[in-house]
Design an enzyme around this catalytic site. Sequence first.
Site, PDB file in Angstrom:
ATOM      1  N   GLY A   1     -42.639  81.478 -32.637  1.00  0.00           N
ATOM      2  CA  GLY A   1     -41.764  82.523 -32.087  1.00  0.00           C
ATOM      3  C   GLY A   1     -42.386  83.898 -31.987  1.00  0.00           C
TER       4      GLY A   1
ATOM      5  N   ASP B   1     -52.147  71.816 -32.646  1.00  0.00           N
ATOM      6  CA  ASP B   1     -51.044  71.263 -33.446  1.00  0.00           C
ATOM      7  C   ASP B   1     -51.058  69.741 -33.451  1.00  0.00           C
ATOM      8  OD1 ASP B   1     -49.513  73.530 -34.377  1.00  0.00           O
ATOM      9  OD2 ASP B   1     -48.975  73.911 -32.290  1.00  0.00           O
TER      10      ASP B   1
ATOM     11  N   GLY C   1     -42.601  73.793 -29.882  1.00  0.00           N
ATOM     12  CA  GLY C   1     -42.851  75.161 -29.449  1.00  0.00           C
ATOM     13  C   GLY C   1     -41.564  75.757 -28.886  1.00  0.00           C
ATOM     14  N   GLY C   2     -41.606  77.037 -28.628  1.00  0.00           N
ATOM     15  CA  GLY C   2     -40.499  77.674 -27.922  1.00  0.00           C
ATOM     16  C   GLY C   2     -39.261  77.973 -28.742  1.00  0.00           C
TER      17      GLY C   2
ATOM     18  N   ASP D   1     -46.824  81.497 -37.609  1.00  0.00           N
ATOM     19  CA  ASP D   1     -46.800  80.455 -36.578  1.00  0.00           C
ATOM     20  C   ASP D   1     -45.356  80.171 -36.165  1.00  0.00           C
ATOM     21  OD1 ASP D   1     -47.221  78.302 -34.929  1.00  0.00           O
ATOM     22  OD2 ASP D   1     -48.109  77.005 -36.454  1.00  0.00           O
TER      23      ASP D   1
ATOM     24  N   HIS E   1     -55.502  77.132 -31.392  1.00  0.00           N
ATOM     25  CA  HIS E   1     -54.602  76.512 -32.378  1.00  0.00           C
ATOM     26  C   HIS E   1     -54.211  75.131 -31.853  1.00  0.00           C
ATOM     27  CE1 HIS E   1     -51.650  76.639 -35.691  1.00  0.00           C
ATOM     28  NE2 HIS E   1     -50.811  76.060 -34.851  1.00  0.00           N
TER      29      HIS E   1
ATOM     30  N   HIS F   1     -53.869  72.382 -37.101  1.00  0.00           N
ATOM     31  CA  HIS F   1     -52.654  72.472 -37.916  1.00  0.00           C
ATOM     32  C   HIS F   1     -52.091  71.067 -38.063  1.00  0.00           C
ATOM     33  CE1 HIS F   1     -48.239  74.139 -38.161  1.00  0.00           C
ATOM     34  NE2 HIS F   1     -48.620  73.520 -39.260  1.00  0.00           N
TER      35      HIS F   1
ATOM     36  N   SER G   1     -51.807  78.604 -28.873  1.00  0.00           N
ATOM     37  CA  SER G   1     -51.420  77.251 -29.289  1.00  0.00           C
ATOM     38  C   SER G   1     -51.300  76.381 -28.054  1.00  0.00           C
ATOM     39  CB  SER G   1     -50.082  77.279 -30.030  1.00  0.00           C
ATOM     40  OG  SER G   1     -49.641  75.951 -30.212  1.00  0.00           O
TER      41      SER G   1
ATOM     42  N   GLY H   1     -42.480  71.366 -35.388  1.00  0.00           N
ATOM     43  CA  GLY H   1     -42.144  70.223 -34.542  1.00  0.00           C
ATOM     44  C   GLY H   1     -42.148  70.544 -33.061  1.00  0.00           C
TER      45      GLY H   1
ATOM     46  N   GLY I   1     -47.841  80.500 -28.632  1.00  0.00           N
ATOM     47  CA  GLY I   1     -47.688  79.344 -27.749  1.00  0.00           C
ATOM     48  C   GLY I   1     -46.964  79.724 -26.478  1.00  0.00           C
TER      49      GLY I   1
HETATM   50  C1  DX5 Z   1     -44.710  74.425 -34.150  1.00  0.00           C
HETATM   51  C2  DX5 Z   1     -46.184  74.682 -34.010  1.00  0.00           C
HETATM   52  C3  DX5 Z   1     -46.547  75.951 -33.353  1.00  0.00           C
HETATM   53  C4  DX5 Z   1     -46.073  76.109 -31.939  1.00  0.00           C
HETATM   54  C5  DX5 Z   1     -45.682  77.549 -31.799  1.00  0.00           C
HETATM   55  O1  DX5 Z   1     -44.503  73.340 -34.981  1.00  0.00           O
HETATM   56  O2  DX5 Z   1     -46.793  74.688 -35.286  1.00  0.00           O
HETATM   57  O3  DX5 Z   1     -47.954  76.178 -33.428  1.00  0.00           O
HETATM   58  O4  DX5 Z   1     -47.042  75.827 -30.960  1.00  0.00           O
HETATM   59  O5  DX5 Z   1     -45.142  77.697 -30.546  1.00  0.00           O
HETATM   60  P1  DX5 Z   1     -44.397  79.000 -30.105  1.00  0.00           P
HETATM   61  O6  DX5 Z   1     -45.381  80.116 -30.108  1.00  0.00           O
HETATM   62  O7  DX5 Z   1     -43.901  78.621 -28.743  1.00  0.00           O
HETATM   63  O8  DX5 Z   1     -43.263  79.238 -31.071  1.00  0.00           O
HETATM   64 ZN    ZN Z   2     -48.933  75.276 -35.372  1.00  0.00          ZN
END
Ligand code: DX5
Ligand code: ZN
Length: 229
Positions: free
Chosen positions: A179, A36, A146-147, A177, A34, A68, A9, A144, A199
Amino acid sequence: MKNYFLAPSILSADFIRLGEEINESLSSGGDVIHFDVMDGHYVENLTFGPAILKSIRNFKMDVPIDVHLMTYPVDKFIPMFADAGATFITFHPEATNHLDHTINLIKSYGCKVGLSFNPTTSLDYLDYTLDRLDIIVLMSVNPGFGGQNFIPFVLKKLSFVRNLIEKNKLNILLAVDGGVKVENIGKIARYGADFFVIGTSLFGSKNYKLAISLMRKELEKVSIIRKKI
Ligand code: DX5
Ligand code: ZN
């Protein structure tokens, strides 16, 4: 073994070096990019639009790109992202007024269709759509950012959807998708996922090859046969 799909991502990538980040994530073993899309309405955050997707498509002609859409509304964005080179267009069912129309619209552009479910969104939306989907995405964080940490109750939804797919003998990818990391990817796969958005656990690591190979090692312990995308 290439039955599981890892989708870097780019939300967590270093945007100054986006091309290099994409190259490195793919050469390290990522399968799908991916992408976003956040609009500040459906979710609080803002990310990127079709112009950036187009640059990525021109840069990497062959790679599958999973768009996405975290947008409200959905339909007006579909032509733009389809024309810019999306392979998959995934959207949230509660963000469209006409689910059937949105699915047909994505298909009319020749893209694969995905439905994405927030952690507490009901799976009832699958009742009349299941056989027309290419990918089902279970969000394991609230969309919304990442992380965030993986929300464990999504595992129960995951096994429910896996059973549904098997029972109906459908060829649908089942994605998670949010964590996903080395420490939990094996468990998530055992509950039925075969497609993993990664991500922070990838782009936040010092060595992408190592991060992906550790994830693949966890996946090797789980056996499943899926077709190629
Ligand atoms: C969150 C996104 C995810 C995000 C996941 O709204 O849809 O695709 O990038 O990030 P990680 O892997 O850091 O949880
Ligand atoms: Zn996503």
